[in-house]
Structures are given as C-alpha cells and as structure tokens.
Enzyme design. Structure first.
Site, PDB file in Angstrom:
ATOM      1  CG  HIS A 166      23.352  10.351  15.159  1.00 22.55           C
ATOM      2  ND1 HIS A 166      22.475  10.596  16.192  1.00 22.55           N
ATOM      3  CD2 HIS A 166      23.432   9.001  15.040  1.00 22.55           C
ATOM      4  CE1 HIS A 166      22.052   9.438  16.690  1.00 22.55           C
ATOM      5  NE2 HIS A 166      22.613   8.457  16.011  1.00 22.55           N
ATOM      6  CB  SER A 287      27.773  35.846  -4.334  1.00 19.29           C
ATOM      7  OG  SER A 287      28.106  37.029  -3.639  1.00 19.29           O
ATOM      8  CE  LYS A 293      28.394  32.536  -1.342  1.00 17.44           C
ATOM      9  NZ  LYS A 293      28.090  32.045  -0.007  1.00 17.44           N
ATOM     10  CD  GLU A 300      20.139  28.622  -0.051  1.00 21.87           C
ATOM     11  OE1 GLU A 300      20.763  28.954   0.965  1.00 21.87           O
ATOM     12  OE2 GLU A 300      20.253  29.217  -1.126  1.00 21.87           O
TER      13      GLU A 300
END
Ligand code: ARG
Length: 467
Positions: A166, A287, A293, A300
């Site tokens: 979980h 970024s 970043k 992704e």
C-alpha cells in the site's frame, strides 16, 4: 499488363484491367498504405526472391526469368536503401511499388513473379517476417535490461531499504531483492517473446488469395528459404490471421506495464522526500524556471508510452473482432499499430536499461528509511513466538503495544528500554535487540525466494546462467 504498362494510365496498372477510370483522390488516400508499409520493403523483396526461386525450381517460370527477377529485386533493394527509390501512392502499397519498379527494370519477366501468389499471402508473409525480427530484437533488449538489473542486484545484495505494501513501509528488504523482482517480470516477458516466436514460425506464402493454388508450388521450399520452421497449414487461416501481431502487442503491453511500474518507482524514489536514488544527468532534465530541479523525464515518458502501447493492442483487437474470413481490407490497419508500439517498446526498454545502469543508489537514505515506520515489528512478533513461546496472535498484540509506546515516545522499537518492554511482557529479554535491527530482519528471511542476502545471491546466480 504483362509488361507493366497500361492502356488506361489512370486506372491501376496492377489490377486496373476491368476499371475504366482511376480512383477518386479520397479513395486513393484512404486506400493507400505505402506511407507506412514501405517499412516492409526488405521483407517484401526477400519474400519475392524466395518465391521466384521456388517457381523456377518447380518449372513454373524459366530459370532465365527467375534470374532477371532476382537481379531486378536486388537492384530495387539497393535503390531503396540508398534513398533513391520513389514510392508512389498511386501504386497503393509496398508490394505494387516494388513490382511496378521491377517491370520498369526488367520488362515482361516481372509479370511472372506474381504467379501462384496474391497480395493477401504476400502481406501476411512480409508482416510475419517483420514481427519475427522485432520479437528477436525485443528478446535481446529485454536480456540487456535483465543484465543491468543483475549487476545492480549483485552490488546491492546487502543494501537494506523499506519494502512496501500500500506504499506504506511494511518490512525491510534488500535493494538487490527488489531489483530481482523486476528481473522476474522481464524474464517472463522474455519467455513470452520466445513462445510467440515459436507460434509465429510458419510461412504464409503460397496460401495465395485464400484457397491455395493449382500451380505445383513447393511451400516447404519457400518456408525453409525464409527461415521458417514450416509452412502454415490452412490457406484460409493464413490470410485471415493476425494473431502474431496481436501477440506482439499484448507482450509489448505487459512488458510496458512492468516498465511503467518501475518508472513510477523511479519517479518516487528520485524525489527529495524519498531520495533513494539519484538519476544520472544523462537521463533527467532541468527546469527552465526552477534552477534546483532535476526531473525524471525519461521515467515519466516510459510510464506514458504504456498508454500508447496498450492503445495499439486495443485498436488491433477491435479491428480484428467480427471480421469474416478470409482477408478484408480492414487488416491493412494492423501495421501502423504494430510499428508504433514496436518503436515505443524498443525506446522504453532502452531508456530504462540506461536509467538502471546509471542511477546512483543512496544506500544511507534507503537504510534510514528502512528502519522507520516500525518496519521490524513483525520480527519482534516472530521473536516472541520463537523465543518466548507466545501464540502468534498474542505476539501480534504485545508487539502492537510496543509500537504504540514507541510512537508515543517518538522513538524506534530498538530504542525502547528493556524495562519498558518488560512492562508489556515480562518474558522479554535483551536478546530481542538482536532481531529488531533492519540487518537482522533481512538476514533472517532465508526462505526460498526471500530477501536475505544469501537468498538474493542464489537468485542472481540462477539468472546469471540464463542471460
Ligand atoms: N496493403 C494491403 C494490406 O496491407 C495488402 C493486401 C491487399 N490485398 C488485397 N486483396 N487488396 O493489407
């Protein structure tokens, strides 16, 4: 026309005999597949050479015509590979583009190539050859990914990290063990690829339009020449079947699903909050506005490619459902889905292999997290069963009270004093401190397939023999 010319220039020179005029522009656009099936040029030419050679061997065409055909086809192959071939949409597809060029190159002999075959078995052949090669590539790519994981698993057979259910800390595991879970998944994907190759390994050419042919062809000869195990057994099925493409797409979908789960873990692990891994610069981006970043874009995109690949599977399943036997033009829609999925899965596996090889494992962060969240509570309960003789249910209850106390004090299980533990159950001794550390926890799980370093090393050795 046998010489490839036509009295009516606007009707199709391959099948235009009974047509008075050429197709409407929209018809040409919806009908033509050359825009994508030109990818099959090498398979088409290879198939035609094998077919012509067989026709000559069987005395169906002359040796002289066969030589011209083979020579012409090889010329076309070089023309296409050199980028000098002009594909024409008027000629619909790769089969007719090649044949029309052959007519220009060698004259009337070109018209003999299409004896005892149809585009229906021709496209089935070309596409099978293509999918077979793609499956072989996929098998290799999966093997490299597995090898990358085996190296990381070996390196980190002892590195502890939290295991989750979980997405809540469950029990400590080793990072090597977690890597080996992916080895199992990609190993199954690879075995699905191998199974599919065995099933696909039958040669369609010679099924002709759907009923076979009256010419004395030798289908075993073409099958062998093209590297197939044997010819397909039923001509109707041969030109109707796209199971091999559906199997490729379903294998790709399952593999993509595995890749996507891994991608998701990489996204989570690389957040500053988790900080379990650091992605290499080679597989991340910055970024344009936030200088701090480092984004896991490759992961992704691998995750996203899964949607696209699954879409291709559903698209082709939907095209095929309800199609009467034998060939229908609907089946022309098979190729783009497979080509697109093939490109996506190849790229996804390659990107993932790179990420796995390059990422930095932050063992300190993993270890710190492994001990948080009372991950060794089960070990305490098991110790109470083993050493104190409590029934597991009671041990579970005693451990629950210890966890509650630690939580209240804001400390770890191993930081509770013996007095505090004995207040919960007087039979507890200081031997308990040997089992509640994360290292002791993972080392104890030596059951077959378990997370103990010795067991992980045994799993790695088993897989090493299989890559
Ligand atoms: N371009 C066609 C396809 O991809 C080739 C087969 C055409 N056969 C036919 N009977 N029209 O399916």
């Amino acid at each position: 026309m046998a010489d490839g010319t036509s009295e009516n220039v606007s009707s199709n020179q391959m099948w235009g005999g009974r047509f008075a005029s050429g197709p409407d522009a929209i018809m040409e656009e919806i009908n033509a597949s050359i825009g994508f099936d030109k990818k099959l040029y090498a398979q088409d030419i290879r198939g035609s050479i094998a077919h012509a050679t067989m026709l000559a061997h069987q005395g169906i065409i002359s040796a002289e015509d066969k030589d011209k055909i083979v020579h012409g086809l090889n010329t076309i192959l070089s023309e296409i590979e050199a980028g000098g071939f002009e594909f024409s949409r008027k000629l619909e597809d790769i089969h007719m583009n090649v044949e029309a060029r052959l007519a220009t190159l060698i004259g009337p002999a070109a018209g003999r190539l299409h004896t005892a075959r149809s585009r229906n078995d021709q496209v089935a052949l070309d596409f099978r050859l293509w999918v077979k090669e793609e499956l072989q590539k996929t098998e290799k790519a999966l093997t490299s990914l597995i090898a990358a994981f085996l190296d990381r698993a070996e390196e980190h057979a002892e590195t502890v990290m939290p295991g989750f259910t979980h997405l809540q800390t469950a029990q400590p595991v080793t990072f090597g063990h977690h890597c080996m879970a992916y080895v199992e998944m990609f190993g199954r994907d690879r075995s699905r690829v191998r199974d599919a190759i065995v099933r696909l390994d039958e040669c369609p050419i010679g099924a002709a339009a759907l009923a076979g042919t009256g010419y004395p062809i030798d289908r075993h000869m073409t099958a062998a020449a093209l590297g197939f195990r044997e010819p397909t057994r039923n001509s109707i099925d041969t030109v109707s079947d796209r199971d091999f493409a559906l199997e490729f797409l379903s294998i790709a979908s399952i593999a993509a699903t595995h890749l996507s789960r891994l991608a998701e873990e990489i996204v989570i692990w690389s957040t500053p909050q988790f900080g379990f891994i650091r992605l290499s610069d080679a597989f991340s981006t910055g970024s344009s506005i936030m200088p701090q970043k480092k984004n896991p874009d490759a992961a992704e995109l691998v995750r996203a490619k899964t949607g696209r690949i699954n879409g291709s599977l559903i698209a082709l399943l939907t095209v095929m459902k309800g199609l009467p036997l034998a060939y229908s033009k609907d089946m022309q829609e098979d190729k783009e889905q497979v080509f697109d999925a093939a490109e996506s899965i190849e790229l996804a596996i390659a990107a993932m292999t790179g990420m796995v090889r390059d990422m930095t494992i932050r063992a300190d962060r993993m270890k710190a997290a492994a001990g948080s969240g009372y991950s060794t509570a089960t070990d305490l309960a098991d110790w109470l069963v083993r050493a104190v003789g409590l029934p597991f249910r009671d041990a579970h209850h005693v451990t629950g009270r210890a966890v509650a106390l630690a939580e209240q004090k804001g400390c770890d299980l191993s930081e509770l004093s013996l007095e505090e533990l004995q207040a919960i159950n007087p039979a507890i001794t200081d031997a308990v401190y040997d089992v509640v550390t994360v290292e002791a926890s993972v080392a104890s799980r030596k059951s077959f397939g378990g997370t103990a370093p010795v067991e992980v090393r045994r799993q790695i050795a088993w897989w090493r023999e299989r890559v």
